[in-house]
Design an enzyme around this catalytic site. Sequence first.
Site, PDB file in Angstrom:
ATOM      1  N   TYR A  49      28.059  18.934  37.539  1.00 52.90           N
ATOM      2  CA  TYR A  49      28.158  19.017  38.985  1.00 52.90           C
ATOM      3  C   TYR A  49      29.617  18.387  39.227  1.00 52.90           C
ATOM      4  O   TYR A  49      30.110  17.608  38.725  1.00 52.90           O
ATOM      5  CB  TYR A  49      27.260  18.224  39.750  1.00 52.90           C
ATOM      6  CG  TYR A  49      26.132  18.967  40.644  1.00 52.90           C
ATOM      7  CD1 TYR A  49      26.913  19.652  41.558  1.00 52.90           C
ATOM      8  CD2 TYR A  49      24.944  18.924  40.252  1.00 52.90           C
ATOM      9  CE1 TYR A  49      26.013  20.779  42.389  1.00 52.90           C
ATOM     10  CE2 TYR A  49      24.029  19.752  40.855  1.00 52.90           C
ATOM     11  CZ  TYR A  49      24.610  20.760  42.021  1.00 52.90           C
ATOM     12  OH  TYR A  49      23.797  21.434  42.660  1.00 52.90           O
ATOM     13  N   GLU A  51      31.635  18.825  42.876  1.00 52.38           N
ATOM     14  CA  GLU A  51      32.025  19.168  44.046  1.00 52.38           C
ATOM     15  C   GLU A  51      33.188  18.469  44.402  1.00 52.38           C
ATOM     16  O   GLU A  51      33.509  17.219  43.880  1.00 52.38           O
ATOM     17  CB  GLU A  51      30.773  18.524  45.273  1.00 52.38           C
ATOM     18  CG  GLU A  51      29.689  19.433  45.476  1.00 52.38           C
ATOM     19  CD  GLU A  51      28.480  18.745  44.663  1.00 52.38           C
ATOM     20  OE1 GLU A  51      28.641  18.357  43.653  1.00 52.38           O
ATOM     21  OE2 GLU A  51      27.454  18.899  45.338  1.00 52.38           O
ATOM     22  N   ASP A 195      43.240  41.529  50.671  1.00 46.01           N
ATOM     23  CA  ASP A 195      42.173  41.608  49.835  1.00 46.01           C
ATOM     24  C   ASP A 195      42.420  42.556  48.524  1.00 46.01           C
ATOM     25  O   ASP A 195      42.371  43.689  48.729  1.00 46.01           O
ATOM     26  CB  ASP A 195      41.039  42.096  50.637  1.00 46.01           C
ATOM     27  CG  ASP A 195      39.797  42.116  49.589  1.00 46.01           C
ATOM     28  OD1 ASP A 195      39.832  41.936  48.424  1.00 46.01           O
ATOM     29  OD2 ASP A 195      38.730  42.238  50.156  1.00 46.01           O
ATOM     30  N   THR A 221      38.737  39.492  43.337  1.00 47.10           N
ATOM     31  CA  THR A 221      37.710  39.225  42.588  1.00 47.10           C
ATOM     32  C   THR A 221      38.260  39.149  40.978  1.00 47.10           C
ATOM     33  O   THR A 221      39.069  39.812  40.603  1.00 47.10           O
ATOM     34  CB  THR A 221      36.488  40.115  42.547  1.00 47.10           C
ATOM     35  OG1 THR A 221      37.116  41.417  42.436  1.00 47.10           O
ATOM     36  CG2 THR A 221      35.735  40.205  43.811  1.00 47.10           C
ATOM     37  N   LYS A 224      36.572  42.888  38.329  1.00 46.43           N
ATOM     38  CA  LYS A 224      36.837  44.483  38.154  1.00 46.43           C
ATOM     39  C   LYS A 224      38.277  44.744  37.342  1.00 46.43           C
ATOM     40  O   LYS A 224      37.849  44.727  36.170  1.00 46.43           O
ATOM     41  CB  LYS A 224      37.410  44.842  39.650  1.00 46.43           C
ATOM     42  CG  LYS A 224      36.007  44.674  40.676  1.00 46.43           C
ATOM     43  CD  LYS A 224      36.186  44.865  42.152  1.00 46.43           C
ATOM     44  CE  LYS A 224      35.145  44.576  43.037  1.00 46.43           C
ATOM     45  NZ  LYS A 224      35.005  43.291  43.686  1.00 46.43           N
ATOM     46  N   ARG A 230      32.348  37.402  36.519  1.00 45.29           N
ATOM     47  CA  ARG A 230      32.021  37.805  37.870  1.00 45.29           C
ATOM     48  C   ARG A 230      32.396  36.569  38.781  1.00 45.29           C
ATOM     49  O   ARG A 230      32.090  35.306  38.576  1.00 45.29           O
ATOM     50  CB  ARG A 230      30.520  37.964  38.042  1.00 45.29           C
ATOM     51  CG  ARG A 230      29.980  38.638  39.298  1.00 45.29           C
ATOM     52  CD  ARG A 230      28.677  39.349  38.894  1.00 45.29           C
ATOM     53  NE  ARG A 230      28.697  40.547  38.390  1.00 45.29           N
ATOM     54  CZ  ARG A 230      29.201  41.694  38.837  1.00 45.29           C
ATOM     55  NH1 ARG A 230      29.586  41.670  40.180  1.00 45.29           N
ATOM     56  NH2 ARG A 230      29.400  42.745  37.977  1.00 45.29           N
TER      57      ARG A 230
HETATM   58  N1  DSN Z   1      30.630  45.998  45.379  1.00 47.07           N
HETATM   59  C1  DSN Z   1      31.887  45.985  45.224  1.00 47.07           C
HETATM   60  C2  DSN Z   1      32.460  47.192  45.236  1.00 47.07           C
HETATM   61  O1  DSN Z   1      31.870  48.095  44.430  1.00 47.07           O
HETATM   62  O2  DSN Z   1      33.619  47.700  45.421  1.00 47.07           O
HETATM   63  C3  DSN Z   1      32.777  45.330  46.242  1.00 47.07           C
HETATM   64  O3  DSN Z   1      31.913  44.025  46.775  1.00 47.07           O
END
Ligand code: DSN
Length: 411
Positions: A49, A51, A195, A221, A224, A230
């Site tokens: 933990y 925080e 973004d 993110t 990807k 993730r």
């Molecule tokens: N679910 C993602 C996508 O497939 O683009 C975005 O959050």
Amino acid sequence: MLVQADSELFAIIEDENERQNTTLQLIASENFASRAVMAATGSVLTNKYSEGYPGKRYYGGNSVVDRAEDLARRRACQLFGAEHANVQPHSGANANLAAYFAVLEPGDTVLGMRLDQGGHLTHGSPVNASGRLYKFVGYGVRESDERIDFDALADLAKRYRPKLIVAGATAYSRVIEPEPLRRIADSVGALLLFDAAHIAGLIAGGVHPNPVPFSDIVTFTTHKTLRGPRGGCIVCREGLAQAIDKAVFPGLQGGPLEHVIAAKAVAFHEAMQPEFKQYAAQIVRNARSLAGALAEEGFRIVSGGTDNHLMLVDLRSFDPDLTGKVAQEALDKAGITLNRNQIPGDPRSPFVTSGVRIGTAAATTAGMRETEMTEIATLVRRALAAPGDDLVSAAVREEVATLCSRFVPYP
Ligand code: DSN
């Protein structure tokens, strides 16, 4: 160890491993993380933990975890040339909400790309907290060429005087130039949030322009095109660092996932290696090649092609009655995994759609190149020419398995 401790769950993971190894993964937001990334994710750091932030934690025993989080923050800054990084967001959606929480008050006006034009739920959809808390005004693409209409965006900015402009998309296949966005934001005194969830790996690999020098905040993110665990991340100007950190914790999240943060550090390190540049460039070459091959098979590619890792395919040119939903299901049966997606101006609902979205990041990680993209286009055409025919889907599935057997992500 898992097979002995819980054979039932172990079997499920084995099945998923088999699915990923033997079928084609073409979902634009997915990738295959390295074993190093997965090792960090499955490490003892999951037990802690912590925080707060390195050097300012609420619980004891964090001196080691601090080193991991500091390393992740430093690497994120180095990779994107940023002044400050917050590596704690559990997801891209959390990263966006934290960014809004840091710079907006409820009721503030924001410009964001509309979901049906390629934007994301968190860019102001009425069913998402973003759309419920803030007054989002949507922009989109031009009808003529299906590219972002910067003139209309500038007009909307003048008319609505937003406090924030949100750039970025989840279903848009063209380069998003950050410089004109900065100019529009400056012309009305707005902040700019970029973004970069989908294209973070393409930016890190140097094949797309880096929005960091032009933006106040960049969210992304890590799973990807960046090919990490993730999760989400925020980088920002030093002047916003405190507000961003406060918005993530204690604003929105509790204990950070330090095992995932450690895996983000591993992914940033991997993305700094020279071979990652080649990987990012190959993703785009593969996407262009797949888009071209699909066009030859009779599918219309939205905006006529792609500059990134994905393409939107308008199915109506191939078969006016074929919906995205039916196509997704037929391809699933044939061992080809992708998702249905609305195309700009789609007369069908988001649940049915007239299109599919296809991405090449995972297939590129598996080692596929332009030749395989042409093969994939033919398999897609064959499966979609007879969507209800089990014999056809079985035959295509067998050929997909043969193709995948030469490019196994997790042997
Ligand atoms: N679910 C993602 C996508 O497939 O683009 C975005 O959050």
